[in-house]
Design a protein around this motif. Structure first.
Motif, PDB file in Angstrom:
ATOM      1  N   VAL A 295       4.649  -9.077  -3.109  1.00 49.37           N
ATOM      2  CA  VAL A 295       3.860  -8.387  -4.189  1.00 49.37           C
ATOM      3  C   VAL A 295       2.296  -8.259  -3.645  1.00 49.37           C
ATOM      4  O   VAL A 295       1.884  -9.353  -3.024  1.00 49.37           O
ATOM      5  CB  VAL A 295       3.922  -9.311  -5.369  1.00 49.37           C
ATOM      6  CG1 VAL A 295       2.977  -8.611  -6.297  1.00 49.37           C
ATOM      7  CG2 VAL A 295       5.241  -9.184  -5.791  1.00 49.37           C
ATOM      8  N   ASP A 296       1.660  -7.184  -3.863  1.00 40.81           N
ATOM      9  CA  ASP A 296       0.330  -6.799  -3.512  1.00 40.81           C
ATOM     10  C   ASP A 296      -0.250  -6.077  -4.547  1.00 40.81           C
ATOM     11  O   ASP A 296       0.315  -5.506  -5.515  1.00 40.81           O
ATOM     12  CB  ASP A 296       0.170  -6.556  -2.040  1.00 40.81           C
ATOM     13  CG  ASP A 296      -1.278  -6.779  -1.437  1.00 40.81           C
ATOM     14  OD1 ASP A 296      -2.096  -7.394  -2.220  1.00 40.81           O
ATOM     15  OD2 ASP A 296      -1.588  -6.438  -0.016  1.00 40.81           O
ATOM     16  N   LEU A 297      -1.590  -6.058  -4.566  1.00 39.07           N
ATOM     17  CA  LEU A 297      -2.533  -5.312  -5.285  1.00 39.07           C
ATOM     18  C   LEU A 297      -3.238  -4.220  -4.607  1.00 39.07           C
ATOM     19  O   LEU A 297      -3.526  -4.249  -3.551  1.00 39.07           O
ATOM     20  CB  LEU A 297      -3.726  -6.082  -5.945  1.00 39.07           C
ATOM     21  CG  LEU A 297      -4.656  -5.749  -7.155  1.00 39.07           C
ATOM     22  CD1 LEU A 297      -3.804  -5.190  -8.382  1.00 39.07           C
ATOM     23  CD2 LEU A 297      -5.575  -6.636  -7.345  1.00 39.07           C
ATOM     24  N   ALA A 298      -2.975  -2.994  -5.241  1.00 41.89           N
ATOM     25  CA  ALA A 298      -3.633  -1.622  -4.664  1.00 41.89           C
ATOM     26  C   ALA A 298      -5.102  -2.099  -4.527  1.00 41.89           C
ATOM     27  O   ALA A 298      -5.754  -2.659  -5.123  1.00 41.89           O
ATOM     28  CB  ALA A 298      -3.133  -0.430  -5.518  1.00 41.89           C
ATOM     29  N   THR A 392       9.400  -4.786  -1.085  1.00 46.26           N
ATOM     30  CA  THR A 392       7.844  -4.911  -1.084  1.00 46.26           C
ATOM     31  C   THR A 392       7.508  -4.145  -2.542  1.00 46.26           C
ATOM     32  O   THR A 392       8.039  -3.266  -2.819  1.00 46.26           O
ATOM     33  CB  THR A 392       7.109  -4.153  -0.198  1.00 46.26           C
ATOM     34  OG1 THR A 392       7.456  -4.725   1.136  1.00 46.26           O
ATOM     35  CG2 THR A 392       5.717  -3.994  -0.204  1.00 46.26           C
ATOM     36  N   LEU A 393       6.661  -4.620  -3.388  1.00 44.09           N
ATOM     37  CA  LEU A 393       6.127  -4.295  -4.762  1.00 44.09           C
ATOM     38  C   LEU A 393       4.654  -4.214  -4.684  1.00 44.09           C
ATOM     39  O   LEU A 393       3.878  -5.148  -4.324  1.00 44.09           O
ATOM     40  CB  LEU A 393       6.646  -5.151  -5.591  1.00 44.09           C
ATOM     41  CG  LEU A 393       6.630  -4.685  -7.163  1.00 44.09           C
ATOM     42  CD1 LEU A 393       7.373  -3.472  -7.392  1.00 44.09           C
ATOM     43  CD2 LEU A 393       7.260  -5.828  -7.931  1.00 44.09           C
ATOM     44  N   THR A 394       3.911  -3.236  -5.020  1.00 42.39           N
ATOM     45  CA  THR A 394       2.715  -2.966  -5.427  1.00 42.39           C
ATOM     46  C   THR A 394       2.294  -2.775  -6.618  1.00 42.39           C
ATOM     47  O   THR A 394       2.778  -1.915  -7.350  1.00 42.39           O
ATOM     48  CB  THR A 394       2.231  -1.757  -4.339  1.00 42.39           C
ATOM     49  OG1 THR A 394       2.333  -2.007  -3.142  1.00 42.39           O
ATOM     50  CG2 THR A 394       0.569  -1.723  -4.459  1.00 42.39           C
ATOM     51  N   ILE A 395       1.384  -3.306  -7.094  1.00 42.75           N
ATOM     52  CA  ILE A 395       0.717  -3.293  -8.571  1.00 42.75           C
ATOM     53  C   ILE A 395      -0.389  -2.289  -8.211  1.00 42.75           C
ATOM     54  O   ILE A 395      -1.236  -2.367  -7.756  1.00 42.75           O
ATOM     55  CB  ILE A 395       0.051  -4.552  -8.972  1.00 42.75           C
ATOM     56  CG1 ILE A 395       1.253  -5.558  -9.030  1.00 42.75           C
ATOM     57  CG2 ILE A 395      -0.424  -4.382 -10.566  1.00 42.75           C
ATOM     58  CD1 ILE A 395       0.678  -7.137  -9.413  1.00 42.75           C
ATOM     59  N   ASP A 396      -0.020  -1.126  -9.103  1.00 44.37           N
ATOM     60  CA  ASP A 396      -0.845   0.127  -8.874  1.00 44.37           C
ATOM     61  C   ASP A 396      -1.127   1.104  -9.969  1.00 44.37           C
ATOM     62  O   ASP A 396      -1.738   2.188  -9.880  1.00 44.37           O
ATOM     63  CB  ASP A 396      -0.525   1.000  -7.621  1.00 44.37           C
ATOM     64  CG  ASP A 396       1.128   1.301  -7.913  1.00 44.37           C
ATOM     65  OD1 ASP A 396       1.685   0.955  -8.822  1.00 44.37           O
ATOM     66  OD2 ASP A 396       1.626   2.011  -6.771  1.00 44.37           O
ATOM     67  N   SER A 397      -0.497   0.691 -11.245  1.00 46.12           N
ATOM     68  CA  SER A 397      -0.508   1.492 -12.405  1.00 46.12           C
ATOM     69  C   SER A 397      -0.821   0.649 -13.321  1.00 46.12           C
ATOM     70  O   SER A 397      -0.831  -0.179 -13.666  1.00 46.12           O
ATOM     71  CB  SER A 397       0.996   2.264 -12.562  1.00 46.12           C
ATOM     72  OG  SER A 397       1.553   2.865 -11.386  1.00 46.12           O
ATOM     73  N   PRO A 398      -1.570   1.592 -14.517  1.00 46.67           N
ATOM     74  CA  PRO A 398      -1.936   0.958 -15.595  1.00 46.67           C
ATOM     75  C   PRO A 398      -0.566   0.567 -16.474  1.00 46.67           C
ATOM     76  O   PRO A 398       0.489   1.418 -16.429  1.00 46.67           O
ATOM     77  CB  PRO A 398      -2.434   2.200 -16.373  1.00 46.67           C
ATOM     78  CG  PRO A 398      -3.168   3.047 -15.314  1.00 46.67           C
ATOM     79  CD  PRO A 398      -1.951   2.968 -14.392  1.00 46.67           C
TER      80      PRO A 398
END
Length: 400
Positions: A295-298, A392-398
């Motif tokens: 998991v990562d952050l945009a 793989t998962l990216t935090i990218d949305s409200p």
């Protein structure tokens, strides 16, 4: 209890002293008042003697005035320092009556509202019981003194079962359920007590209790054991084997009851084979599911979050309950991070990854620390719970 009553007696004496001191003071004031009256009477008698002597011509007017003044000085000297009499509005009988009623009322109120029975029980439980009968009597007095204590009622039920008194135990377990709620373990023990109280006769009520217990917790050991016993008694040996094998899987390796349980399975197997039946093999257990996800952050969100914000990484069923099947909690400061979500992370035993064919991975940032709502989120596409390839998962949305 002796030290308790001694302390209560001392406090009672203190209370009585406040009531009796005014009575004693009034007696002292009465004595002083009587002495003053006597002095006044003596003064009046002296003045009368002087007047008689003046009339007889023994004393002249000047000697008469001097004698009267001397008598007045003696009266003043005798009454000097005496307090003015105080009139009590309550009178003397009322304080004496109160002194009698206070201890009587105090004792009566304590015996009615007090906790002498609980004090005595506390003293008793400070010493280990010498027998099972003594322990039972203590628990019975505890339940009588504290009828709303679920723990006391429950342990009394367990004690009755140990003494082969299932009918009384069933009543205690029913009371425990009404006090503590319909917990699976309590339902199982209630059903077991009813079964033995009815002479090992199965009933709709017992079936309903075990069904409810196993629906809430499929691993509830008392219900599994009871269903196995009932199946064996009714010659449903395959059902008995299945229930007891499920129970055996829940017991720790060092549990002493495993040997007896294995003996029961062996007897049921022999009975089934003697009747011409064949033991059905239990279905193979599903392999434990484990999903590895990074998991990562945009990049565009890194300036909008704080290092202490909570990050919840979880898997949920695509078709099934909305509750997470497995979850891990991190913080923004931990990102990027790689975690494993598996059956060991299940929030409830019946909600495991391996029980659902398709799941979705979710990572949510919540500044308030709530896993169900937050500010930012990342979601994966549906994937099989048996997937072994890293995700793989990216935090990218409200988070809406």
């Amino acid at each position: 209890m002796i030290d308790f009553w001694l302390a209560a007696g001392l406090l009672l004496l203190v209370a009585l002293s406040f009531l009796l001191i005014p009575v004693l003071r009034s007696r002292r004031a009465q004595r002083e008042e009587d002495r003053t009256a006597l002095n006044v009477a003596l003064y009046q008698e002296r003045v009368a003697e002087l007047q008689a002597q003046q009339e007889e011509g023994v004393l002249d007017a000047a000697q008469m005035d001097a004698g009267r003044a001397e008598a007045a000085r003696e009266l003043l000297a005798d009454t000097e320092g005496v307090e003015a009499p105080r009139v009590s509005r309550l009178g003397k009988p009322l304080p004496l009556l109160a002194a009698i009623l206070v201890p009587v009322l105090g004792l009566g109120l304590y015996l009615h509202f007090g906790a002498s029975d609980k004090v005595e029980l506390t003293r008793e439980f400070a010493h280990a019981p010498q027998s099972m009968e003594e322990m039972t009597k203590r628990l019975e007095r505890t339940v009588a003194a504290q009828p709303d204590s679920a723990e006391g009622v429950y342990f009394l039920g367990r004690t009755y079962m140990a003494q082969d008194r299932p009918a009384e135990a069933a009543k205690m377990f029913e009371r425990t359920v009404s006090l503590a709620g319909r917990e699976p373990e309590l339902l199982g023990q209630w059903a077991q007590a009813l079964y033995f109280a009815d002479g090992k006769k199965w009933s709709d009520k017992i079936q309903a209790l075990t069904d409810e217990a196993l629906k809430a917790d499929p691993k509830e050991v008392t219900s599994l054991g009871l269903l196995g016993i009932a199946a064996f008694e009714s010659e449903r040996y395959q059902d008995a084997i299945d229930y007891w094998n499920r129970l055996l899987a829940q017991l720790p390796a060092e549990d002493n009851s495993r040997e007896a349980l294995q003996g029961g399975i062996t007897r049921a197997t022999e009975k089934l084979q003697d009747s011409g039946g064949k033991v059905a093999q239990a279905p193979a257990a599903k392999a434990a599911a484990v999903l590895k996800v990074s998991v990562d952050l945009a990049a565009e969100l890194k300036a909008k979050v704080q290092p202490g914000d909570s990050v919840f990484i979880f898997a949920r069923a695509v078709s099934g309950p909305p509750a997470p099947l497995a979850v891990k909690r991190m913080t923004v400061a931990d990102l990027p991070v790689t975690v494993e979500l598996g059956d060991a992370d299940a929030m409830m035993p019946q909600l495991k990854l391996s029980n659902f064919p398709e799941v979705q991975l979710v990572a949510r940032i919540s500044r308030a620390g709530k896993p169900t709502a937050g500010e930012w989120i990342g979601r994966s596409q549906p994937l099989a719970s048996s997937t072994t390839a890293p995700q793989t998962l990216t935090i990218d949305s409200p988070d809406k």
